[in-house]
Design an enzyme around this catalytic site. Structure first.
Site, mmCIF file in Angstrom:
data_model
loop_
_atom_site.group_PDB
_atom_site.id
_atom_site.type_symbol
_atom_site.label_atom_id
_atom_site.label_comp_id
_atom_site.label_asym_id
_atom_site.label_seq_id
_atom_site.Cartn_x
_atom_site.Cartn_y
_atom_site.Cartn_z
ATOM 1 N N ASP A 216 66.066 36.853 49.551
ATOM 2 C CA ASP A 216 64.851 36.967 50.332
ATOM 3 C C ASP A 216 63.606 37.039 49.458
ATOM 4 O O ASP A 216 63.446 37.961 48.679
ATOM 5 C CB ASP A 216 64.949 38.252 51.166
ATOM 6 C CG ASP A 216 63.939 38.315 52.270
ATOM 7 O OD1 ASP A 216 62.830 37.819 52.073
ATOM 8 O OD2 ASP A 216 64.267 38.865 53.327
ATOM 9 N N HIS A 308 65.196 28.329 59.270
ATOM 10 C CA HIS A 308 64.068 29.208 58.987
ATOM 11 C C HIS A 308 63.165 28.664 57.888
ATOM 12 O O HIS A 308 61.933 28.681 58.024
ATOM 13 C CB HIS A 308 64.559 30.601 58.598
ATOM 14 C CG HIS A 308 63.430 31.523 58.284
ATOM 15 N ND1 HIS A 308 62.631 32.073 59.251
ATOM 16 C CD2 HIS A 308 62.940 31.958 57.093
ATOM 17 C CE1 HIS A 308 61.694 32.808 58.681
ATOM 18 N NE2 HIS A 308 61.863 32.765 57.374
#
Length: 400
Positions: A216, A308
């Protein structure tokens, strides 16, 4: 016990609804910063400090620390301009001391200040502060609640605030001590609206993982020239804001129970990156540039258009912003297994121009929305730093 079967997600199910722009540089889920500025190295990590005084507030370009607390405050009725100046002088003095490993004035647990562990304290102004101070004319145009998004399920317990403190350190005890000191000294002027605590553990130089297991924050705005263009305000519209920035704080809940039902293929198609090392599906290493135009032998995009990273990808350089995310893992309600998610903080010159277009694309058509829900939202103006001792945070605004 038989292993629970995992559902598979077809790439074809993720197709449709808007083409993703190709090119390098992709936001993760908007979570976290990768490699940022390092402070001076010391033998004992607990004694490391980040300078408090400077053009910018610390805690933004600073390499993200392991622990964080975001504290939102409502102003007490009747709090006005002079009260706010007094409060900001208290916070400035306390922060200047605590970040350097010295106790604040009247610190009743002075021994807890001795381990700053890269403590930073960042102050933000919400829309209500400008109204209370009679400074609405100086409020930036972007400082307002975000527009409603179809994916939002906002809870008042995590939404809005007149003032905000972002307190970060590599030690949880240091964060907790700083939160208490900074709150208890101003109880006559403010009421705590919310406290949101987070963590992000990763080896130095490595990208953190969120609680879905995804790497992330792979691509982010770099300190220096990029940050000067995209993060720090130049004062051309609001001279008092020169050296400051804007902040969006979103609390994003994760449905980990249903996410657990997906196999790795389904997770990779949803995010657009490999589970093992965070590489885009068109690459082999984490920092490879994704190729959104690449297709498989049947003509289907290798990175689904609804993934995403495809939806979060900026369509032009002006849609980039600095992300600094933290995981949260709170006590679940009765009958639930988890209460986990992400505290997504991002910084940019102009929320309307940089953040909103990306967030709108994600709200409209992001495969990850099936497992994530925004439940908190707040925006703040981050004033510039205090250049030298004797000044206070927000001084250019109040003396303009």
């Amino acid at each position: 016990m038989a292993e629970r079967s995992r559902s598979r997600l077809s790439r074809r199910l993720l197709l449709g609804g808007g083409a993703a722009a190709a090119g390098a540089g992709v936001a993760g889920i908007g979570w976290g910063a990768a490699t940022l500025a390092h402070d001076e190295q010391h033998t004992d990590p607990a004694t490391r400090t980040v300078p408090f005084y400077g053009t910018h507030q610390a805690g933004i370009e600073t390499e993200p620390q392991d622990q964080a607390a975001f504290v939102g405050f409502d102003l007490a009725p009747g709090t006005g301009r002079e009260d706010l100046i007094g409060l900001l002088k208290i916070w400035t003095d306390d922060a200047a001391r605590l970040t350097q490993g010295r106790p604040a004035l009247a610190d009743t647990e002075a021994e807890l200040a001795a381990r700053p562990a890269r403590l930073t304290i960042t102050v933000g102004f919400g829309p209500g502060m400008f109204a209370a101070a009679g400074l609405d004319h100086a409020r930036p145009h972007w400082l307002k609640p975000l527009p409603p998004f179809t994916i939002d399920r906002l809870e008042q317990a995590y939404t809005g605030a007149d003032l905000m403190l972002q307190i970060c350190s590599d030690e949880a005890t240091t964060v907790s001590h700083a939160v208490r000191v900074l709150c208890k000294n101003v109880t006559s002027l403010v009421r705590v609206r919310w406290v949101q605590r987070g963590f992000r553990n990763a080896s130095r130089g490595q990208t953190m993982r969120n609680l879905m297991g995804s790497v992330d924050g792979t691509v982010n705005v770099a300190p220096g020239v990029d940050a000067d263009r995209l993060v720090w305000d130049d004062g051309s519209r609001r001279p008092w804001l020169a050296g400051g920035t804007s902040m969006v704080l979103r609390r994003i809940a994760m449905n980990l129970d249903t996410w657990d039902e997906l196999d790795d293929d389904g997770r990779e198609l949803t995010v657009g990156r490999r589970v093992g090392n965070g590489a885009p599906l068109t690459g082999t290493r984490e920092f490879d540039d994704p190729d959104f135009e690449a297709v498989d032998d049947t003509g289907i995009p290798i990175i689904p258009k609804s993934s995403h990273i495809a939806r979060a990808h900026h369509t032009h350089d002006g849609e980039r912003f600095l992300r600094r995310g933290y995981n949260y893992d709170d006590a679940p309600p009765p009958g639930a297994v988890s209460n986990s998610g992400l505290l997504f903080a991002c910084f940019q010159r102009d929320i309307d121009a940089q953040y909103l277009p990306v967030q709108q694309r994600l709200a409209e058509f992001d495969a990850l929305n099936q497992w994530t829900t925004p439940i908190g939202s707040a925006v703040f103006a981050i004033p510039p730093g205090v250049p030298t001792p004797g000044g206070y945070l927000g001084q250019p605004l109040f003396e303009a």
